[in-house]
Write a protein that holds these residues in place. Structure first.
Motif, PDB file in Angstrom:
ATOM      1  N   LYS A 281      10.539 144.681  -1.810  1.00 50.58           N
ATOM      2  CA  LYS A 281      10.919 146.201  -2.442  1.00 50.58           C
ATOM      3  C   LYS A 281      10.822 146.155  -3.952  1.00 50.58           C
ATOM      4  O   LYS A 281      10.758 147.403  -4.199  1.00 50.58           O
ATOM      5  N   VAL A 282      10.649 145.063  -4.549  1.00 52.42           N
ATOM      6  CA  VAL A 282      10.470 145.298  -6.101  1.00 52.42           C
ATOM      7  C   VAL A 282       9.303 144.327  -6.525  1.00 52.42           C
ATOM      8  O   VAL A 282       8.877 143.632  -5.905  1.00 52.42           O
ATOM      9  N   ASP A 283       8.881 144.748  -7.984  1.00 51.88           N
ATOM     10  CA  ASP A 283       8.033 143.981  -8.381  1.00 51.88           C
ATOM     11  C   ASP A 283       8.541 142.524  -8.885  1.00 51.88           C
ATOM     12  O   ASP A 283       9.935 142.591  -9.057  1.00 51.88           O
ATOM     13  N   SER A 284       7.942 141.806  -9.430  1.00 53.10           N
ATOM     14  CA  SER A 284       8.248 140.571  -9.890  1.00 53.10           C
ATOM     15  C   SER A 284       7.583 140.167 -11.217  1.00 53.10           C
ATOM     16  O   SER A 284       6.608 140.898 -11.862  1.00 53.10           O
ATOM     17  N   VAL A 285       8.275 139.272 -11.960  1.00 49.65           N
ATOM     18  CA  VAL A 285       7.832 138.794 -13.299  1.00 49.65           C
ATOM     19  C   VAL A 285       7.765 137.306 -12.955  1.00 49.65           C
ATOM     20  O   VAL A 285       8.631 136.498 -12.647  1.00 49.65           O
ATOM     21  N   ALA A 286       6.644 136.767 -13.607  1.00 47.90           N
ATOM     22  CA  ALA A 286       6.578 135.257 -13.976  1.00 47.90           C
ATOM     23  C   ALA A 286       6.966 134.732 -15.227  1.00 47.90           C
ATOM     24  O   ALA A 286       6.691 135.461 -16.309  1.00 47.90           O
ATOM     25  N   LEU A 287       7.945 133.989 -15.503  1.00 51.37           N
ATOM     26  CA  LEU A 287       8.628 133.455 -16.417  1.00 51.37           C
ATOM     27  C   LEU A 287       8.099 132.147 -16.785  1.00 51.37           C
ATOM     28  O   LEU A 287       7.972 131.131 -15.873  1.00 51.37           O
ATOM     29  N   LEU A 288       7.664 131.774 -18.063  1.00 47.37           N
ATOM     30  CA  LEU A 288       7.585 130.209 -18.498  1.00 47.37           C
ATOM     31  C   LEU A 288       8.712 129.841 -19.366  1.00 47.37           C
ATOM     32  O   LEU A 288       9.232 130.494 -20.061  1.00 47.37           O
ATOM     33  N   ILE A 289       9.305 128.864 -18.899  1.00 44.78           N
ATOM     34  CA  ILE A 289      10.631 128.421 -19.327  1.00 44.78           C
ATOM     35  C   ILE A 289      10.616 126.978 -19.814  1.00 44.78           C
ATOM     36  O   ILE A 289       9.946 125.919 -19.352  1.00 44.78           O
ATOM     37  N   THR A 290      11.156 126.653 -21.092  1.00 45.68           N
ATOM     38  CA  THR A 290      11.411 125.173 -21.605  1.00 45.68           C
ATOM     39  C   THR A 290      12.901 125.209 -21.930  1.00 45.68           C
ATOM     40  O   THR A 290      13.254 126.192 -22.073  1.00 45.68           O
ATOM     41  N   LYS A 291      13.277 123.858 -22.052  1.00 43.39           N
ATOM     42  CA  LYS A 291      14.848 123.651 -22.597  1.00 43.39           C
ATOM     43  C   LYS A 291      14.724 123.737 -23.947  1.00 43.39           C
ATOM     44  O   LYS A 291      13.976 123.318 -24.883  1.00 43.39           O
ATOM     45  N   LYS A 292      15.890 124.224 -24.411  1.00 39.96           N
ATOM     46  CA  LYS A 292      16.219 124.453 -25.875  1.00 39.96           C
ATOM     47  C   LYS A 292      17.069 123.046 -26.239  1.00 39.96           C
ATOM     48  O   LYS A 292      17.251 122.180 -25.456  1.00 39.96           O
ATOM     49  N   LYS A 293      17.038 122.735 -27.448  1.00 38.86           N
ATOM     50  CA  LYS A 293      17.762 121.425 -27.810  1.00 38.86           C
ATOM     51  C   LYS A 293      19.117 121.386 -27.627  1.00 38.86           C
ATOM     52  O   LYS A 293      19.890 122.633 -27.694  1.00 38.86           O
ATOM     53  N   PRO A 294      19.756 120.417 -27.285  1.00 38.20           N
ATOM     54  CA  PRO A 294      21.405 120.310 -27.082  1.00 38.20           C
ATOM     55  C   PRO A 294      22.315 120.888 -28.296  1.00 38.20           C
ATOM     56  O   PRO A 294      21.716 120.842 -29.359  1.00 38.20           O
ATOM     57  N   SER A 295      23.001 121.659 -28.012  1.00 33.57           N
ATOM     58  CA  SER A 295      23.867 122.393 -28.935  1.00 33.57           C
ATOM     59  C   SER A 295      25.423 122.206 -28.753  1.00 33.57           C
ATOM     60  O   SER A 295      25.649 122.097 -27.204  1.00 33.57           O
ATOM     61  N   ILE A 296      26.194 122.454 -29.430  1.00 32.01           N
ATOM     62  CA  ILE A 296      27.651 122.280 -29.378  1.00 32.01           C
ATOM     63  C   ILE A 296      28.013 123.464 -28.398  1.00 32.01           C
ATOM     64  O   ILE A 296      28.916 123.347 -27.761  1.00 32.01           O
ATOM     65  N   SER A 297      27.480 124.541 -28.601  1.00 36.47           N
ATOM     66  CA  SER A 297      27.873 125.816 -27.849  1.00 36.47           C
ATOM     67  C   SER A 297      27.483 125.489 -26.262  1.00 36.47           C
ATOM     68  O   SER A 297      28.212 126.032 -25.474  1.00 36.47           O
ATOM     69  N   GLN A 298      26.587 124.662 -25.980  1.00 31.85           N
ATOM     70  CA  GLN A 298      26.213 124.645 -24.395  1.00 31.85           C
ATOM     71  C   GLN A 298      27.529 123.819 -23.994  1.00 31.85           C
ATOM     72  O   GLN A 298      27.447 123.877 -22.601  1.00 31.85           O
ATOM     73  N   GLN A 299      28.141 123.202 -24.583  1.00 36.41           N
ATOM     74  CA  GLN A 299      29.432 122.724 -23.970  1.00 36.41           C
ATOM     75  C   GLN A 299      30.297 123.788 -23.251  1.00 36.41           C
ATOM     76  O   GLN A 299      31.310 123.402 -22.643  1.00 36.41           O
ATOM     77  N   ILE A 300      30.430 124.948 -23.603  1.00 34.54           N
ATOM     78  CA  ILE A 300      31.069 125.987 -23.122  1.00 34.54           C
ATOM     79  C   ILE A 300      30.860 126.047 -21.664  1.00 34.54           C
ATOM     80  O   ILE A 300      31.729 126.032 -20.925  1.00 34.54           O
ATOM     81  N   TYR A 301      29.579 125.706 -21.287  1.00 39.22           N
ATOM     82  CA  TYR A 301      29.079 125.768 -19.924  1.00 39.22           C
ATOM     83  C   TYR A 301      29.497 124.480 -19.204  1.00 39.22           C
ATOM     84  O   TYR A 301      29.906 124.269 -18.107  1.00 39.22           O
ATOM     85  N   LEU A 302      29.059 123.527 -19.827  1.00 46.09           N
ATOM     86  CA  LEU A 302      28.972 122.044 -19.385  1.00 46.09           C
ATOM     87  C   LEU A 302      30.319 121.658 -19.015  1.00 46.09           C
ATOM     88  O   LEU A 302      30.477 120.752 -18.117  1.00 46.09           O
ATOM     89  N   GLN A 303      31.410 121.917 -19.618  1.00 46.29           N
ATOM     90  CA  GLN A 303      32.882 121.831 -19.674  1.00 46.29           C
ATOM     91  C   GLN A 303      33.432 122.805 -18.840  1.00 46.29           C
ATOM     92  O   GLN A 303      34.500 123.485 -19.432  1.00 46.29           O
ATOM     93  N   LYS A 304      32.783 123.614 -17.972  1.00 45.75           N
ATOM     94  CA  LYS A 304      33.357 125.009 -17.409  1.00 45.75           C
ATOM     95  C   LYS A 304      34.596 125.060 -16.681  1.00 45.75           C
ATOM     96  O   LYS A 304      35.303 126.011 -16.385  1.00 45.75           O
ATOM     97  N   ASP A 305      35.110 123.627 -16.326  1.00 46.78           N
ATOM     98  CA  ASP A 305      36.476 123.355 -15.532  1.00 46.78           C
ATOM     99  C   ASP A 305      37.633 123.323 -16.447  1.00 46.78           C
ATOM    100  O   ASP A 305      38.813 123.352 -16.040  1.00 46.78           O
ATOM    101  N   LYS A 306      37.516 123.265 -17.776  1.00 43.74           N
ATOM    102  CA  LYS A 306      38.386 123.042 -18.583  1.00 43.74           C
ATOM    103  C   LYS A 306      38.777 124.497 -19.142  1.00 43.74           C
ATOM    104  O   LYS A 306      38.121 125.319 -19.285  1.00 43.74           O
ATOM    105  N   LYS A 307      40.218 124.527 -19.448  1.00 44.69           N
ATOM    106  CA  LYS A 307      40.522 125.608 -20.196  1.00 44.69           C
ATOM    107  C   LYS A 307      40.060 125.821 -21.629  1.00 44.69           C
ATOM    108  O   LYS A 307      40.222 124.861 -22.328  1.00 44.69           O
ATOM    109  N   ILE A 308      39.772 127.113 -22.103  1.00 51.06           N
ATOM    110  CA  ILE A 308      39.246 127.314 -23.459  1.00 51.06           C
ATOM    111  C   ILE A 308      40.062 126.495 -24.491  1.00 51.06           C
ATOM    112  O   ILE A 308      39.405 125.884 -25.553  1.00 51.06           O
ATOM    113  N   LYS A 309      41.341 126.535 -24.554  1.00 46.24           N
ATOM    114  CA  LYS A 309      41.783 125.940 -25.469  1.00 46.24           C
ATOM    115  C   LYS A 309      41.713 124.463 -25.597  1.00 46.24           C
ATOM    116  O   LYS A 309      41.722 123.865 -26.882  1.00 46.24           O
TER     117      LYS A 309
END
Length: 256
Positions: free
Chosen positions: A174-202
């Motif tokens: 029903k819709v058009d599509s887009v091809a995406l080319l993807i690479t990983k970014k370098k690890p960062s401290i901010s990524q830990q927000i997601y990687l430790q998603k089961d913990k409370k923010i505090k």
């Protein structure tokens, strides 16, 4: 591969419950494969190999994991594509992405698994991925105006490379599509927000500041309280945060 002829040959009707739409334009398939720079040392993981539309044209490489959950298309793939470096696997690609080792990913992605696939891309190792997604979904992850878009831009370098009209697929979606080319970014401290998603923010913030910024627990607690001053955000977990809250957290982490 002539997709329509193959489907007729085996009297196969694509399963709409599995979001099966096969890219039927051989020129587009060839163009996309040329953009992912496959070489003889690469191990390719193909998400949703289907009847072999991409599998057949993948340049010479070390190995191809051709994965599909549909037993019927697996049987067609075995008959239509003969490659010594190919291992055909009937199974759940999302689960196997965490178990197998590979360098590059190819995916003409079933629309229903686009979001879980991207969550998987955040945490697995790969050099490059070429992923076909619905045009609207592409906008969500590239614009970064939602939690999924925020995390996609936190972990991944995403480039929209080809708009594929819906008429190029069989059956036509029903819709058009887009091809995406993807690479990983370098690890960062901010990524830990997601990687430790089961913990409370505090708790997450305190641990990050102590580990990465070398603050004492008291210094970390004081910095957090100064910034957020009893805000309800501290009691939430990352998966429950709004986009503006995620942006506030990232700004705080990077500025400390």
């Amino acid at each position: 591969m002539k997709v329509e002829e193959v489907l007729q040959k085996y009297e196969y009707k694509p399963d709409m419950l599995l979001d099966q739409h096969f890219l039927a334009d051989e020129k587009i398939v060839g163009k996309l494969l040329s953009l992912i720079d496959i070489n003889e040392t690469d191990v390719i993981f193909e998400v949703g190999a289907g009847i072999g539309t991409f599998t057949e044209q993948i340049p010479k490489c070390k190995k191809i994991f051709a994965v599909d959950i549909d037993k019927k298309v697996i049987q067609i793939l075995k008959k239509e594509v003969k490659r010594k470096e190919m291992e055909i696997i009937e199974g759940n690609a999302l689960e196997l992405l965490s178990k197998l080792k590979f360098t590059k990913i190819m995916s003409s992605t079933p629309y229903s698994i686009c979001e879980p696939l991207f969550h998987k891309l955040f945490i697995i190792d790969f050099e490059k991925a070429l992923v076909i997604v619905p045009e609207k979904f592409s906008s969500i992850i590239t614009e970064g105006k939602s939690p999924l878009g925020f995390f996609s831009n936190l972990f991944l370098e995403i480039n929209s490379i080809v708009l594929i009209p819906r008429e190029k697929f069989l059956p036509k979606p029903k819709v058009d599509s887009v091809a995406l080319l993807i690479t990983k970014k370098k690890p960062s401290i901010s990524q830990q927000i997601y990687l430790q998603k089961d913990k409370k923010i505090k708790n997450l913030l305190r641990e990050l500041l102590c580990k990465n910024k070398k603050l004492t627990k008291k210094q970390a607690k004081d910095a957090i309280n100064k910034q957020f001053d009893g805000s309800a955000i501290l009691e939430k977990k990352p998966g429950k945060l709004k986009i503006e809250e995620l942006e506030e957290l990232e700004k705080f982490i990077t500025s400390c």
